[in-house]
Design an enzyme around this catalytic site. Structure first.
Site, PDB file in Angstrom:
ATOM      1  N   ARG A 108      -1.872  -2.379 -18.587  1.00 12.21           N
ATOM      2  CA  ARG A 108      -3.036  -1.488 -18.600  1.00 12.21           C
ATOM      3  C   ARG A 108      -2.851  -0.452 -17.503  1.00 12.21           C
ATOM      4  O   ARG A 108      -2.906  -0.770 -16.316  1.00 12.21           O
ATOM      5  CB  ARG A 108      -4.313  -2.283 -18.357  1.00 12.21           C
ATOM      6  CG  ARG A 108      -4.431  -3.515 -19.211  1.00 12.21           C
ATOM      7  CD  ARG A 108      -5.789  -4.124 -19.086  1.00 12.21           C
ATOM      8  NE  ARG A 108      -6.729  -3.327 -19.837  1.00 12.21           N
ATOM      9  CZ  ARG A 108      -6.903  -3.416 -21.144  1.00 12.21           C
ATOM     10  NH1 ARG A 108      -6.209  -4.275 -21.861  1.00 12.21           N
ATOM     11  NH2 ARG A 108      -7.774  -2.646 -21.761  1.00 12.21           N
TER      12      ARG A 108
ATOM     13  N   TYR B 226       0.858  -1.195   0.000  1.00  8.91           N
ATOM     14  CA  TYR B 226       0.000   0.000   0.000  1.00  8.91           C
ATOM     15  C   TYR B 226       0.887   1.236   0.000  1.00  8.91           C
ATOM     16  O   TYR B 226       1.799   1.343   0.820  1.00  8.91           O
ATOM     17  CB  TYR B 226      -0.894   0.026   1.253  1.00  8.91           C
ATOM     18  CG  TYR B 226      -2.346  -0.074   0.884  1.00  8.91           C
ATOM     19  CD1 TYR B 226      -2.936   0.892   0.059  1.00  8.91           C
ATOM     20  CD2 TYR B 226      -3.131  -1.129   1.327  1.00  8.91           C
ATOM     21  CE1 TYR B 226      -4.260   0.798  -0.307  1.00  8.91           C
ATOM     22  CE2 TYR B 226      -4.459  -1.228   0.957  1.00  8.91           C
ATOM     23  CZ  TYR B 226      -5.020  -0.260   0.133  1.00  8.91           C
ATOM     24  OH  TYR B 226      -6.320  -0.356  -0.231  1.00  8.91           O
TER      25      TYR B 226
ATOM     26  N   GLU C 106      -0.420   4.745  -0.498  1.00  9.02           N
ATOM     27  CA  GLU C 106      -1.260   5.941  -0.675  1.00  9.02           C
ATOM     28  C   GLU C 106      -0.435   7.207  -0.493  1.00  9.02           C
ATOM     29  O   GLU C 106       0.367   7.305   0.437  1.00  9.02           O
ATOM     30  CB  GLU C 106      -2.398   5.942   0.343  1.00  9.02           C
ATOM     31  CG  GLU C 106      -3.534   5.066  -0.087  1.00  9.02           C
ATOM     32  CD  GLU C 106      -4.741   5.167   0.822  1.00  9.02           C
ATOM     33  OE1 GLU C 106      -4.776   6.043   1.703  1.00  9.02           O
ATOM     34  OE2 GLU C 106      -5.659   4.351   0.643  1.00  9.02           O
TER      35      GLU C 106
END
Ligand code: DSN
Length: 391
Positions: free
Chosen positions: A231, A46, A48
């Site tokens: 992608r 993670y 963020e």
């Protein structure tokens, strides 16, 4: 892999990809290094926030990777970090375009974008997309006779409608776009100019399509088309007193997303490095040559090519030809039964429905990655012709 059910489906898809001729203009085959990065332990992390300003601990290597990816993205498009910033966290093209609008255009204001049936994208303000619900699209299209952009008409429209932002760059427009003319149009009505170069970013990186960076305020791109990455998406913005970059960063996180997909970002970094090589430049040139030959051969066989040809990786074939041919859905279905994968597509001023339009869109990035050249394109065109003309 222990999960046999999923393994079987992956293997079948791998086999399918190898067994068909893939002419989907927006698809490609990534390298094994890109796949390795995508499947790496980075998916566990993670992160963020932005480099050196994260909300979780343990981002020592993630920050290095983030900085490296941004540096490679700027280098590939020959951009100075003094003038340009790049956000690498948008999960794909649609969220990237949405983030730009959230950042720069107040809700309810006008955005000028190409209509879907003329080659625009859903996120350029089309009614079924949130971009067409939260903002008012001022639609534009190509000229009916030439099937290319008429910049004088666009200028008149922009001055009359005064949009806050103009979007150039398309999903089904085969020709060069004159970015300088778009800059003049945006200046004439006081709008920002956003270029969505998703389809052509690989060609721009390879030096075979004009670069929009001298003229645009913001440039978005997906990374999985000609560019041949995973992608994902990049958002480039001018780094000046208007602080477009800061507004865009805030719109991406915390505005629209949580933690970035760091495995995906690593795979983007790998693809960007691959695109910086002479081999990639050669590839980009071949993609365009192949599209030109495919268009030319189909034309010789009697098919009408929208705008008379292509300058890029894609072409639109009018399979309906005013009732003399077959609809786009039937064309696409028949080709698929014979191992050629394409997508049905509207053509400008289409009188048929988007679910069964008048044409198909063909592109050469995927087959060029597999080593196909001009002679293969001639053979593919002849095969397409035989399949579509069969009674
Ligand atoms: N869906 C892509 C294409 O095929 O052009 C654009 O996002």
């Amino acid at each position: 892999m222990k999960d046999k059910e999923v393994k079987k489906l992956i293997d079948l898809e791998k086999k399918r990809q190898k067994s068909v001729i893939n002419l989907i203009a927006s698809e490609n085959y990534v390298s094994s290094d890109v796949l390795t990065a995508l499947g790496s332990e980075l998916t566990n992390k993670y992160a963020e926030g932005y480099s050196e300003h994260r909300y979780y601990g343990g981002n020592e290597y993630v920050d290095k990777l983030d900085n490296l990816t941004r540096a490679r993205a700027l280098k590939l498009f020959k951009l100075s970090p003094k003038k340009w910033s790049v956000n690498i966290q948008a999960l794909s093209g649609s969220p990237a375009n949405l983030a730009v609008l959230v950042a720069l255009v107040p809700p309810g204001e006008k955005i000028m974008g190409m209509s879907l049936d003329h080659g625009g994208h859903l996120t350029h303000g089309y009614k079924v997309s949130v971009t067409g619900k939260w903002w008012k699209q001022v639609p534009y299209g190509v000229d009916q006779k030439t099937e290319v952009l008429d910049y004088e008409k666009l200028k008149e429209l922009a001055i009359r409608e005064k949009p806050k932002l103009i979007i150039a760059g398309y999903t089904a427009y085969p020709r060069f776009v004159n970015w300088e003319r778009f800059r003049a149009i945006a200046d004439a009505c006081g709008a920002l100019l956003m270029v969505d170069m998703s389809h052509i970013s690989g060609l721009i990186a390879g030096g075979v399509y004009p670069s929009p960076f001298r003229y645009a305020d913001v440039v978005t791109t997906t990374t999985h088309k000609v560019l041949r990455g995973p992608r994902s998406a990049l958002i480039f913005s001018c780094h000046d007193s208007r602080e477009l970059d800061k507004k865009i960063d805030k719109a991406v996180f915390p505005g629209l997303q949580g933690g970035p997909h760091m495995n995906q970002i690593a795979a983007v970094a790998v693809a960007l490095k691959e695109a910086l090589t002479p081999t990639y430049v050669k590839y980009a040139k071949q993609v365009v040559k192949n599209a030109e030959v495919l268009a030319d051969e189909l034309q010789k066989l009697g098919w009408r090519i929208v705008s008379g040809g292509t300058d890029s990786h894609l072409l639109l074939v009018d399979t309906w030809m005013n009732g003399k041919g077959i609809g786009g859905k039937e064309a696409s279905d028949r080709l698929e039964k014979n191992g050629i994968i394409v997508n049905k597509n509207t053509i400008p001023f289409d009188t048929r429905s988007p679910v069964d339009p008048s044409g198909i869109r063909l592109g050469t990035p995927a087959e060029t990655t597999r080593g196909k050249t001009e002679k293969d394109m001639r053979a593919i065109a002849q095969k397409i012709d035989r399949i579509l003309k069969k009674k």
